[in-house]
Scaffold this motif. Sequence first.
Motif, short mmCIF file in Angstrom:
data_model
loop_
_atom_site.label_atom_id
_atom_site.label_comp_id
_atom_site.label_asym_id
_atom_site.label_seq_id
_atom_site.Cartn_x
_atom_site.Cartn_y
_atom_site.Cartn_z
N ASP A 247 10.61 0.92 1.09
CA ASP A 247 9.78 1.76 0.76
C ASP A 247 8.72 1.38 -0.28
OD1 ASP A 247 11.48 3.98 2.00
OD2 ASP A 247 12.74 3.95 0.05
N ILE A 248 9.29 0.62 -1.16
CA ILE A 248 8.20 -0.31 -1.75
C ILE A 248 8.76 -1.67 -2.05
CG2 ILE A 248 7.52 -0.42 -4.32
CD1 ILE A 248 6.40 2.04 -3.28
N ILE A 249 7.44 -2.72 -1.89
CA ILE A 249 7.92 -4.15 -2.42
C ILE A 249 7.14 -4.64 -3.42
CG2 ILE A 249 7.45 -6.44 -1.12
CD1 ILE A 249 7.27 -5.19 1.39
N ALA A 250 7.89 -5.40 -4.28
CA ALA A 250 7.40 -5.75 -5.54
C ALA A 250 7.21 -7.36 -5.11
CB ALA A 250 8.16 -5.61 -6.90
N VAL A 251 6.14 -8.06 -5.06
CA VAL A 251 5.85 -9.36 -4.79
C VAL A 251 5.92 -10.12 -5.97
CG1 VAL A 251 4.57 -11.12 -3.64
CG2 VAL A 251 4.59 -8.66 -2.84
N MET A 252 6.74 -11.11 -6.04
CA MET A 252 6.96 -11.89 -7.49
C MET A 252 6.56 -13.31 -7.22
SD MET A 252 10.44 -10.66 -9.16
CE MET A 252 10.09 -11.46 -10.90
N SER A 253 5.83 -14.31 -8.18
CA SER A 253 5.72 -15.37 -8.26
C SER A 253 5.65 -15.92 -9.70
CB SER A 253 4.29 -15.63 -7.65
OG SER A 253 3.78 -17.05 -7.84
N ALA A 254 6.46 -16.98 -9.52
CA ALA A 254 6.48 -17.82 -11.05
C ALA A 254 6.94 -16.71 -12.29
CB ALA A 254 5.11 -18.50 -11.43
#
Length: 399
Positions: A247-254
Amino acid sequence: MTPAAVRASRQPDDIPQDAILQGEIQGMNVHSQDIASRAVGQSARSVRFVDVAKRFGSVAAVADVNLTIAPGQFVTLLGPSGCGKSTTLSMIAGLELPSQGHIYIGDRDVTTVPPADRDIAMVFQSYALYPHLTIFENIAFPLRAKRRRTTETEVTRKVTDAARMLGLDKLLARFPREISGGQRQRVALGRAMVRTPTIYLLDEPLSNLDQQLRVQMRSELKDLHQRLGATMLYVTHDQGEAMTLSDIIAVMSAGRIEQVGAPRELYDRPANLFVARFLGEPGMNILNGDIGDGRLRGQGVAIALPPTVKAGPGGLCAGIRPEDLVLCPIPEAELTGVVRTVEFLGSRCLMRADIGDTLVTAFLPAEVTTQPGETVGLKASYPGRTRWFDVASGLAVGH
């Protein structure tokens, strides 16, 4: 061996360490209602991060995460290896304590609450099944290990309900070695389901499956979430899983969250260059150049700048998805370059072309006759599909 004999034969050494981590040995709350009758608002809970960070010495694995997950949502933490997504999941589970900030499940601050008291179930990348127990006993293990007053009738009902929902009802007498990888993964899910938690945490549960099984299990997980109505948090580096399940995506980096939103929103309107490049197979093409005469101009690049987009001191770059590029006569082209490869994919072709020093990918109709070494012209299928980013900050401009 009868179930009673199996239980009598258990020794502490038979219990894998990951079972302890999942809280199967400690007492977690198990609701008595039928698994399939759970409804959003009755038992699903929200999850909230407030300024959460996790440091290992001088290394910040997670930094300043603020995230709210509504009851009943399927939310995926997506990012490359080492971005902090599994550490974030472990903090929800209570396996890691935050270095700062607070974590709430519902209205309850669980930042320092032991894992056994959080009413969560976790499914790991490894199946973590007990090889000496039948499928029935593997699924029933959390109910028996808690030493609760769970009757045999109740254990049987919960296990058979979960097995029926997962298509395992005809396999309950078998052992893990006698079933396939996809079926083992379903057993791991069933073992979590019988505890009827308010939140499911899934840490790359499909990584060990082959491609065909992964596609099948994605569909089954989506269907399972819709039937359970529970809050699910899913960790993966596979954007295909994230886009189809969430339903929801949280894109993460570092260690940081780059963007949170619905899959289509993130894909169509990436907040920055990292999200633009990371989402998509292949990712968004990024074209550089200088702004002049109302266009972005570079080697093989001439893209009209919309009136609503203003260039900052650092300049602009343009982003176009591979499926948004079409072949066109060179005089009409926004991009002009030399074809490097053409891959036939059945329903379409993937063309790679050198536009100056930039390798650009484009999905084209299957019947195209373009050949390597040929000079081609490309343009966006329509102007609104081109995205613009500030070169200095990497942030999106104009949307």
